[in-house]
Design an enzyme around this catalytic site. Structure first.
Site, PDB file in Angstrom:
ATOM      1  N   ARG A 159      -3.464  -5.727  -6.056  1.00  0.00           N
ATOM      2  CA  ARG A 159      -2.679  -4.704  -6.752  1.00  0.00           C
ATOM      3  C   ARG A 159      -3.512  -3.425  -6.750  1.00  0.00           C
ATOM      4  O   ARG A 159      -4.742  -3.465  -6.705  1.00  0.00           O
ATOM      5  CB  ARG A 159      -2.390  -5.126  -8.184  1.00  0.00           C
ATOM      6  CG  ARG A 159      -1.595  -6.420  -8.316  1.00  0.00           C
ATOM      7  CD  ARG A 159      -1.399  -6.779  -9.783  1.00  0.00           C
ATOM      8  NE  ARG A 159      -0.576  -7.989  -9.940  1.00  0.00           N
ATOM      9  CZ  ARG A 159      -1.069  -9.226 -10.031  1.00  0.00           C
ATOM     10  NH1 ARG A 159      -2.385  -9.412  -9.984  1.00  0.00           N
ATOM     11  NH2 ARG A 159      -0.274 -10.268 -10.166  1.00  0.00           N
ATOM     12  N   LYS A 182      -3.421  -9.792 -13.656  1.00  0.00           N
ATOM     13  CA  LYS A 182      -2.542  -9.700 -14.822  1.00  0.00           C
ATOM     14  C   LYS A 182      -2.809 -10.853 -15.787  1.00  0.00           C
ATOM     15  O   LYS A 182      -2.993 -11.990 -15.374  1.00  0.00           O
ATOM     16  CB  LYS A 182      -1.074  -9.734 -14.389  1.00  0.00           C
ATOM     17  CG  LYS A 182      -0.572  -8.430 -13.792  1.00  0.00           C
ATOM     18  CD  LYS A 182       0.923  -8.514 -13.546  1.00  0.00           C
ATOM     19  CE  LYS A 182       1.487  -7.185 -13.048  1.00  0.00           C
ATOM     20  NZ  LYS A 182       2.940  -7.269 -12.815  1.00  0.00           N
ATOM     21  N   HIS A 250       2.343  -0.833  -3.633  1.00  0.00           N
ATOM     22  CA  HIS A 250       2.667  -2.239  -3.908  1.00  0.00           C
ATOM     23  C   HIS A 250       3.307  -2.908  -2.702  1.00  0.00           C
ATOM     24  O   HIS A 250       3.214  -4.128  -2.539  1.00  0.00           O
ATOM     25  CB  HIS A 250       3.586  -2.341  -5.121  1.00  0.00           C
ATOM     26  CG  HIS A 250       3.497  -3.655  -5.828  1.00  0.00           C
ATOM     27  ND1 HIS A 250       2.321  -4.127  -6.394  1.00  0.00           N
ATOM     28  CD2 HIS A 250       4.425  -4.615  -6.053  1.00  0.00           C
ATOM     29  CE1 HIS A 250       2.540  -5.314  -6.931  1.00  0.00           C
ATOM     30  NE2 HIS A 250       3.804  -5.635  -6.736  1.00  0.00           N
ATOM     31  N   ARG A 253       0.864  -4.863  -0.641  1.00  0.00           N
ATOM     32  CA  ARG A 253       0.607  -6.214  -1.162  1.00  0.00           C
ATOM     33  C   ARG A 253       1.734  -7.160  -0.761  1.00  0.00           C
ATOM     34  O   ARG A 253       1.489  -8.295  -0.354  1.00  0.00           O
ATOM     35  CB  ARG A 253       0.464  -6.134  -2.676  1.00  0.00           C
ATOM     36  CG  ARG A 253       0.349  -7.448  -3.419  1.00  0.00           C
ATOM     37  CD  ARG A 253       0.060  -7.154  -4.888  1.00  0.00           C
ATOM     38  NE  ARG A 253       0.490  -8.197  -5.796  1.00  0.00           N
ATOM     39  CZ  ARG A 253      -0.242  -9.243  -6.152  1.00  0.00           C
ATOM     40  NH1 ARG A 253      -1.448  -9.404  -5.636  1.00  0.00           N
ATOM     41  NH2 ARG A 253       0.210 -10.133  -7.013  1.00  0.00           N
ATOM     42  N   HIS A 276      -0.328 -15.163  -8.651  1.00  0.00           N
ATOM     43  CA  HIS A 276       0.924 -15.397  -9.367  1.00  0.00           C
ATOM     44  C   HIS A 276       0.773 -16.607 -10.289  1.00  0.00           C
ATOM     45  O   HIS A 276       0.285 -17.654  -9.867  1.00  0.00           O
ATOM     46  CB  HIS A 276       2.076 -15.667  -8.386  1.00  0.00           C
ATOM     47  CG  HIS A 276       2.546 -14.440  -7.681  1.00  0.00           C
ATOM     48  ND1 HIS A 276       3.265 -14.497  -6.500  1.00  0.00           N
ATOM     49  CD2 HIS A 276       2.402 -13.123  -7.968  1.00  0.00           C
ATOM     50  CE1 HIS A 276       3.541 -13.251  -6.099  1.00  0.00           C
ATOM     51  NE2 HIS A 276       3.030 -12.415  -6.981  1.00  0.00           N
ATOM     52  N   TYR A 285       9.070 -14.492  -1.460  1.00  0.00           N
ATOM     53  CA  TYR A 285       8.710 -14.121  -0.102  1.00  0.00           C
ATOM     54  C   TYR A 285       9.390 -15.019   0.937  1.00  0.00           C
ATOM     55  O   TYR A 285       9.615 -14.605   2.065  1.00  0.00           O
ATOM     56  CB  TYR A 285       7.185 -14.158   0.077  1.00  0.00           C
ATOM     57  CG  TYR A 285       6.523 -13.115  -0.778  1.00  0.00           C
ATOM     58  CD1 TYR A 285       6.536 -11.774  -0.402  1.00  0.00           C
ATOM     59  CD2 TYR A 285       5.932 -13.458  -1.982  1.00  0.00           C
ATOM     60  CE1 TYR A 285       5.958 -10.808  -1.206  1.00  0.00           C
ATOM     61  CE2 TYR A 285       5.361 -12.494  -2.790  1.00  0.00           C
ATOM     62  CZ  TYR A 285       5.375 -11.169  -2.395  1.00  0.00           C
ATOM     63  OH  TYR A 285       4.817 -10.213  -3.203  1.00  0.00           O
TER      64      TYR A 285
END
Length: 307
Positions: A159, A182, A250, A253, A276, A285
């Site tokens: 990120r 995150k 982004h 990524r 994730h 994806y």
């Protein structure tokens, strides 16, 4: 609007999400706003301040009224689904502590919405972005800096906040980086040779020596480089290359993940590389790849293309 006991319960739930679930501060602020909005509606709808007793009695009719009100205010299905998720999470936690039946809330169905698929760049477009981004800068060291940042986004799937969060203590870049993403989730990210070379080139030209307690990527006045600077230079680059507005930091990524998947990468491994928390996030994806395959199929298959 809400009783002291309920206000205290909400604060404790947010602390729980922060400590045990690892929720980021922005996420916690969104949860708080969602819950306060929900409780405010219930206060007006039921004509009484909300406390631990009243909210335990909220039923299906109340939930339907709240959701209809939100849609009537113009709240999107996606945003309403997020708010409902926060409400359910709070109720699940509170019911376990206050010993009441939360089924009416937990059984409420979220509105359906079309999930937004990631918009990756084609491999040649991603390469062109990296090669062209350095042409936008007036100074060689700034050009090298911008190229290094974008290379990290695409080459390592970082990120932008993670790339700009690197410090002088991280160089020279090792073969793997330990990244905190995150919600404080930590992951190990391999660093490709091209990314190490790009960062080394930047360091050789940067007028500000790397310091362990300082940001690795500096602005022209030596302060921390802002995400806006990279967004702006990528905007200039995509206009030069004729790429769509979705060619953002982004998107690099997204491109990293999509290109790995297309090359046969394992979905679980890509989940770990991206950081994730849920595999369902990474599975978006597969939809991107399937969409691309269907596009090729529709254009090329004799039966699909027609006579």
């Amino acid at each position: 609007m809400i009783s002291d006991a309920l206000s205290d319960a909400l604060a404790r739930w947010l602390d729980h999400e922060r400590a045990l679930a690892g929720a980021a501060e922005n996420t916690l602020k969104a949860y708080q706003a969602d819950l306060l909005g929900f409780l405010s509606f219930m206060t007006q709808y039921n004509g009484e301040a909300q406390g631990l007793g009243p909210i335990a009695k909220i039923g299906i009719r109340d939930m339907r009224a709240w959701m209809a009100n939100e849609r009537g205010r113009g709240v999107s299905a996606r945003s309403l689904a997020r708010s409902l998720s926060a409400v359910k999470s709070f109720y699940r936690w509170l019911a376990a502590r206050e010993d009441f039946e939360p089924t009416a809330v937990l059984s409420t169905r979220a509105p359906k919405f079309q999930a937004k698929l990631p918009r990756p760049l084609a491999p040649d477009a991603a390469a062109a972005m990296i090669e062209t981004v350095e042409l936008q800068a007036p100074e060689p060291w700034v050009a090298a800096r911008d190229s290094a940042v974008v290379t990290l986004l695409y080459g390592c799937g970082l990120r932008i906040s993670e790339a700009l969060g690197l410090t002088g203590a991280d160089v020279p870049l090792p073969e793997v980086l330990r990244i905190t993403g995150k919600g404080g989730k930590e992951r190990i990210v391999p660093v490709i040779d091209a990314a190490r070379a790009a960062v080394d080139a930047y360091l050789r030209l940067c007028p500000y020596p790397a310091q362990a307690d300082k940001p690795l990527f500096r602005g022209v006045r030596s302060g921390a480089l802002s995400p806006r600077a990279i967004q702006k230079v990528m905007q200039q680059t995509r206009m030069q290359l004729g790429l769509p507005a979705t060619a953002t930091p982004h998107a690099m990524r997204h491109s990293f993940a999509t290109h790995l998947l297309a090359a046969g990468g394992d979905l679980r491994a890509i989940q770990e590389l991206l950081g994730h928390a849920s595999l369902s996030t990474t599975q978006a994806y597969t939809a991107v790849d399937a969409a691309r395959l269907m596009e090729v199929y529709d254009k090329a298959h004799p039966k699909a293309a027609g006579p």
